[in-house]
Structure formats: C-alpha cells, structure tokens
Motif scaffolding. Sequence first.
Motif, PDB file in Angstrom:
ATOM      1  N   ILE A  37       0.830  -1.205   0.000  1.00 50.34           N
ATOM      2  CA  ILE A  37       0.000   0.000   0.000  1.00 50.34           C
ATOM      3  C   ILE A  37       0.865   1.256   0.000  1.00 50.34           C
ATOM      4  O   ILE A  37       0.553   2.248  -0.665  1.00 50.34           O
ATOM      5  CB  ILE A  37      -0.949  -0.003   1.210  1.00 50.34           C
ATOM      6  CG1 ILE A  37      -1.945  -1.160   1.104  1.00 50.34           C
ATOM      7  CG2 ILE A  37      -1.701   1.317   1.313  1.00 50.34           C
ATOM      8  CD1 ILE A  37      -2.830  -1.107  -0.129  1.00 50.34           C
ATOM      9  N   HIS A  38       1.971   1.196   0.741  1.00 53.80           N
ATOM     10  CA  HIS A  38       2.895   2.333   0.772  1.00 53.80           C
ATOM     11  C   HIS A  38       3.427   2.617  -0.632  1.00 53.80           C
ATOM     12  O   HIS A  38       3.485   3.778  -1.070  1.00 53.80           O
ATOM     13  CB  HIS A  38       4.041   2.033   1.727  1.00 53.80           C
ATOM     14  CG  HIS A  38       5.101   3.095   1.754  1.00 53.80           C
ATOM     15  ND1 HIS A  38       4.930   4.302   2.401  1.00 53.80           N
ATOM     16  CD2 HIS A  38       6.341   3.142   1.203  1.00 53.80           C
ATOM     17  CE1 HIS A  38       6.010   5.038   2.241  1.00 53.80           C
ATOM     18  NE2 HIS A  38       6.889   4.360   1.518  1.00 53.80           N
ATOM     19  N   TYR A  39       3.816   1.570  -1.340  1.00 44.14           N
ATOM     20  CA  TYR A  39       4.357   1.727  -2.696  1.00 44.14           C
ATOM     21  C   TYR A  39       3.294   2.268  -3.649  1.00 44.14           C
ATOM     22  O   TYR A  39       3.545   3.224  -4.406  1.00 44.14           O
ATOM     23  CB  TYR A  39       4.880   0.384  -3.184  1.00 44.14           C
ATOM     24  CG  TYR A  39       5.368   0.388  -4.623  1.00 44.14           C
ATOM     25  CD1 TYR A  39       6.629   0.881  -4.945  1.00 44.14           C
ATOM     26  CD2 TYR A  39       4.549  -0.076  -5.653  1.00 44.14           C
ATOM     27  CE1 TYR A  39       7.071   0.905  -6.259  1.00 44.14           C
ATOM     28  CE2 TYR A  39       4.984  -0.057  -6.962  1.00 44.14           C
ATOM     29  CZ  TYR A  39       6.243   0.435  -7.267  1.00 44.14           C
ATOM     30  OH  TYR A  39       6.665   0.464  -8.571  1.00 44.14           O
ATOM     31  N   ILE A  40       2.109   1.685  -3.610  1.00 48.25           N
ATOM     32  CA  ILE A  40       1.036   2.095  -4.531  1.00 48.25           C
ATOM     33  C   ILE A  40       0.596   3.527  -4.254  1.00 48.25           C
ATOM     34  O   ILE A  40       0.462   4.344  -5.175  1.00 48.25           O
ATOM     35  CB  ILE A  40      -0.156   1.129  -4.433  1.00 48.25           C
ATOM     36  CG1 ILE A  40       0.232  -0.264  -4.931  1.00 48.25           C
ATOM     37  CG2 ILE A  40      -1.343   1.656  -5.241  1.00 48.25           C
ATOM     38  CD1 ILE A  40      -0.842  -1.310  -4.730  1.00 48.25           C
ATOM     39  N   SER A  41       0.350   3.834  -2.987  1.00 51.88           N
ATOM     40  CA  SER A  41      -0.127   5.177  -2.634  1.00 51.88           C
ATOM     41  C   SER A  41       0.920   6.236  -2.943  1.00 51.88           C
ATOM     42  O   SER A  41       0.596   7.342  -3.374  1.00 51.88           O
ATOM     43  CB  SER A  41      -0.520   5.233  -1.156  1.00 51.88           C
ATOM     44  OG  SER A  41       0.573   4.884  -0.325  1.00 51.88           O
ATOM     45  N   HIS A  42       2.206   5.885  -2.752  1.00 51.93           N
ATOM     46  CA  HIS A  42       3.277   6.832  -3.066  1.00 51.93           C
ATOM     47  C   HIS A  42       3.327   7.125  -4.563  1.00 51.93           C
ATOM     48  O   HIS A  42       3.505   8.274  -4.973  1.00 51.93           O
ATOM     49  CB  HIS A  42       4.617   6.274  -2.593  1.00 51.93           C
ATOM     50  CG  HIS A  42       5.779   7.191  -2.863  1.00 51.93           C
ATOM     51  ND1 HIS A  42       5.997   8.339  -2.125  1.00 51.93           N
ATOM     52  CD2 HIS A  42       6.769   7.137  -3.790  1.00 51.93           C
ATOM     53  CE1 HIS A  42       7.072   8.947  -2.596  1.00 51.93           C
ATOM     54  NE2 HIS A  42       7.565   8.239  -3.600  1.00 51.93           N
ATOM     55  N   LYS A  43       3.155   6.088  -5.385  1.00 54.04           N
ATOM     56  CA  LYS A  43       3.182   6.264  -6.836  1.00 54.04           C
ATOM     57  C   LYS A  43       2.002   7.100  -7.324  1.00 54.04           C
ATOM     58  O   LYS A  43       2.142   7.945  -8.215  1.00 54.04           O
ATOM     59  CB  LYS A  43       3.174   4.895  -7.524  1.00 54.04           C
ATOM     60  CG  LYS A  43       4.473   4.111  -7.419  1.00 54.04           C
ATOM     61  CD  LYS A  43       5.583   4.785  -8.221  1.00 54.04           C
ATOM     62  CE  LYS A  43       6.856   3.946  -8.191  1.00 54.04           C
ATOM     63  NZ  LYS A  43       7.957   4.598  -8.961  1.00 54.04           N
ATOM     64  N   ILE A  44       0.841   6.845  -6.750  1.00 51.83           N
ATOM     65  CA  ILE A  44      -0.372   7.527  -7.216  1.00 51.83           C
ATOM     66  C   ILE A  44      -0.456   8.948  -6.668  1.00 51.83           C
ATOM     67  O   ILE A  44      -0.591   9.921  -7.413  1.00 51.83           O
ATOM     68  CB  ILE A  44      -1.627   6.723  -6.814  1.00 51.83           C
ATOM     69  CG1 ILE A  44      -1.633   5.377  -7.532  1.00 51.83           C
ATOM     70  CG2 ILE A  44      -2.893   7.518  -7.155  1.00 51.83           C
ATOM     71  CD1 ILE A  44      -2.770   4.475  -7.116  1.00 51.83           C
ATOM     72  N   VAL A  45      -0.364   9.066  -5.339  1.00 55.70           N
ATOM     73  CA  VAL A  45      -0.566  10.358  -4.690  1.00 55.70           C
ATOM     74  C   VAL A  45       0.601  11.296  -4.956  1.00 55.70           C
ATOM     75  O   VAL A  45       0.423  12.514  -5.001  1.00 55.70           O
ATOM     76  CB  VAL A  45      -0.774  10.166  -3.173  1.00 55.70           C
ATOM     77  CG1 VAL A  45      -0.992  11.501  -2.481  1.00 55.70           C
ATOM     78  CG2 VAL A  45      -1.961   9.245  -2.909  1.00 55.70           C
ATOM     79  N   GLY A  46       1.803  10.743  -5.162  1.00 49.22           N
ATOM     80  CA  GLY A  46       2.970  11.586  -5.386  1.00 49.22           C
ATOM     81  C   GLY A  46       2.874  12.470  -6.618  1.00 49.22           C
ATOM     82  O   GLY A  46       3.563  13.480  -6.725  1.00 49.22           O
ATOM     83  N   LYS A  47       2.009  12.109  -7.551  1.00 50.05           N
ATOM     84  CA  LYS A  47       1.857  12.899  -8.778  1.00 50.05           C
ATOM     85  C   LYS A  47       0.805  13.999  -8.654  1.00 50.05           C
ATOM     86  O   LYS A  47       0.621  14.796  -9.573  1.00 50.05           O
ATOM     87  CB  LYS A  47       1.483  11.963  -9.933  1.00 50.05           C
ATOM     88  CG  LYS A  47       2.535  10.892 -10.226  1.00 50.05           C
ATOM     89  CD  LYS A  47       2.089   9.965 -11.341  1.00 50.05           C
ATOM     90  CE  LYS A  47       3.129   8.876 -11.608  1.00 50.05           C
ATOM     91  NZ  LYS A  47       2.695   7.946 -12.688  1.00 50.05           N
ATOM     92  N   ILE A  48       0.095  14.021  -7.551  1.00 49.22           N
ATOM     93  CA  ILE A  48      -0.975  15.000  -7.361  1.00 49.22           C
ATOM     94  C   ILE A  48      -0.400  16.261  -6.734  1.00 49.22           C
ATOM     95  O   ILE A  48       0.373  16.187  -5.775  1.00 49.22           O
ATOM     96  CB  ILE A  48      -2.088  14.420  -6.470  1.00 49.22           C
ATOM     97  CG1 ILE A  48      -2.641  13.138  -7.096  1.00 49.22           C
ATOM     98  CG2 ILE A  48      -3.206  15.438  -6.274  1.00 49.22           C
ATOM     99  CD1 ILE A  48      -3.663  12.431  -6.237  1.00 49.22           C
ATOM    100  N   PRO A  49      -0.737  17.460  -7.224  1.00 51.72           N
ATOM    101  CA  PRO A  49      -0.177  18.701  -6.685  1.00 51.72           C
ATOM    102  C   PRO A  49      -0.669  19.008  -5.277  1.00 51.72           C
ATOM    103  O   PRO A  49      -1.686  18.467  -4.819  1.00 51.72           O
ATOM    104  CB  PRO A  49      -0.664  19.764  -7.686  1.00 51.72           C
ATOM    105  CG  PRO A  49      -1.882  19.179  -8.300  1.00 51.72           C
ATOM    106  CD  PRO A  49      -1.641  17.709  -8.371  1.00 51.72           C
TER     107      PRO A  49
END
Length: 405
Positions: free
Chosen positions: A247-259
């Motif tokens: 979940i840490h990996y997935i959420s980091h990949k997804i949320v990291g691109k949001i401003p």
Amino acid sequence: MDIKIKNRIYLYAFCTILGSFTGIVIWVFLKVLSAGTSFIWEWLPARIHIPFYTLWVCTAGGILIGIIHKKYGDYPEELSTVLSKMKKEKFYEYHNMKILIISALFPLLIGSSVGPEAGLTGIIVGLCCWAVENLKFAHKNAKEYSEIGMAVTLSVLFHSPLFGIFAVEEVEKEQTLPELTRTSKIFIYGLALAAGTGTYLILNALFGVQMEGFPSFPAFEPEGIDYLMIVIYIICGCLLANFYQLIHYISHKIVGKIPAIVKETIGGLCLGIIGLLVPAVMFSGEEQMGTLMENYSKYIPLCLIGIAFLKILMTNICIESDLKGGHFFPVIFAGVCMGYGIAGLVFQESAGHVVLGAAIVTAALLGGIMKKPIAVTMLLFLCFPVKMFVWIFLAALIGSKGIVK
C-alpha cells in the motif's frame, strides 16, 4: 580543574538540561493536542449539530494543511527523513519552528491516522540544532545531541526507556561522540532519558496526565496449542507487513503525482468518508486500543481483521497525502486488532490467548516495517508480559526477514 573533567561536567549538565527540556516540550505539545482534540471532536459537535461533521472537519482540515504546505513547504517530515538529514548533514532547519509545530499539530487535530512521534521528533531535533549552534561547547557534536533528543522523545512518548536508544542507535552504525567510551555514552543517554521522563512525569502529576501510553496487557500461561498458534501469528504479522509495504508503494506512486492542496484535500476527504463508516481507523489508535482490550469479545473476529487492514490502508493514505505523522502508534493498533481477530477465530472467550496473538502479530508486523528486532522488542516490552519477551523478539526477527522488498 582539569580541562577533561570540566568538559565532562559540562557534557553531563548539558545532556540533563536537554533531556528535561525535551520532556517539557513533549508535555506542552500533547497538552495543546489534547485540548484541541477535545474542542473539535467533543465540545463543538455537542453544541452545534452539523450533518456529516467528520467529513467536513477532515476535508476542511486537509485543505488548510494543503495551503500551509503550498506556502511553507512539506512538513512535518517523516521520522526516517529527520534521521537521514541528521546523519548526512548534521543539521536540521529550525528557523521555521512555528510551521514545524503547526504542521505537526494539524493532522493530529483532524483525526489523521498517524501518531505524534514524527512531528515531535522534527521539533525536538530543530530545537537541539538551535541550542548547539548557539553554544560553542556543544557545536561540534550537533548530530550526537540531536540523536539524544530523538531518543528521549521516542522513549517518553512510548513510555519505553530503552526503545528510543535502540531505535536511534541502530540507524547510525558509526561511533558517535568519539571522545567517550561506550559506557560513558550509554550513561549520558540514560541521564538525558531520566531527566526527560522525570520532567514529563512531574508535569503530569502537577497538571494532569497527557497521553498515558499503550495499556499493559494481562499475563497468562501459554498452553500447548498456543505454541502452535505462534507460527500462524507470525505468518499473519508478516502478511500485514507486506500489505503495508504494498500500500505504501502504490499510494506513493499515485498520490505523489498529485499537486499540493489537491493531494491534502483528497486525503482529508478519504479520511472523512472512512471515519464516518469506521471511526476506529481515525487518530493514532492509542485510546482505541484501551477500548478494544475491554470490549474485544463484542466484536466479530473477521471485523477486527478487516479493521487491521483498513487501519494500515488509512495510515498510508494519510502519510502519502501529507496529512503526516508517525506510523508506530497506528501500526501497533493494527497489529493488536489482527492478533485479537486471528485468536478469536480459534479460541472463544479467553483473554490470555488473544494477548499472545496480539503480541506476536504486532512484533512480526513491526519487525517487517522497522527491520530492528531489538528496538521492536524494547517498544513492546512494557505493553506485554515479560514471559513473552523471547517470543516477541523471535517474531520481530522473523518479521524483519520475511517481507518482500
């Protein structure tokens, strides 16, 4: 007076003052947090009825935190980031102390599924850096004194004197404070920890208890089947640790691109929606654990297992969406829920069996996340019976090896 003896006296005095000051800062921070939480979640809703109150508070809080991040930067930083900066740069920026304090408080006030240790560590380390920059005596050992401040912070917060030392020491392998022997270094750590813990307890006695720490689980004598269940508990803890990393990996990949602002708003919205449906996943989990210990038999075991996974999910969403804080408190709560749930599927109405399940699952889970079995054992030592010490260490050790990177 001999210069070496004089310097040693200065060192001991400074570490004592540093520990006492850390205890004061922690108590004041938790006092403000307690008062703010009571106002937002008890006093205000009791007087003003607002439909979907949790949703509005969490979403509005997310927007406010996003605005702060947009203007001032991404604070508070995670504990691992603070440790890494001190290791590499031997300095932590302290000039924005007001923002550090506000950023550490706001996620906790709106019920984010995180603990206070990350924000508080950043504050303490920043104050340590300010002190050593303004004191010639301490300037050359800025990193070492900051490590002492971190150790005191973690030890006082978790009411576990040895946890802070092992959590910080295992990160830094090289010898610190080279003019001291190993025994002397342990002594000054103990001196600072005693001063910090003593100051915190005195303030608690005078002005009221702030954050009692995790409750102590009752002792019990394991039976033959419990030893067989230990294997299952360790597997379940490793499973939950792998779920955390995924979940840490997935959420980091997804949320990291949001401003900024959008990211925090989405995080607050998710927290509000899930908090409306399952309030147990909000906040750090410390108070919820006390409730769980008293009323676990009222919950369906599968529901407890589901809450464990949901807590892990929500903690990662909060951290990655910058409603940040520490992960120790919520992860421990998740491990206890999982342990209670697994034990509840096998045993009926037996407090002892579920305590063993909670201890072993939590140890394996923390071992998988922290990779520090000794620190995990010290952290859980005061929560669970002494007789479980060996099994807790074994579970943490296996957990530290049994996770997919």
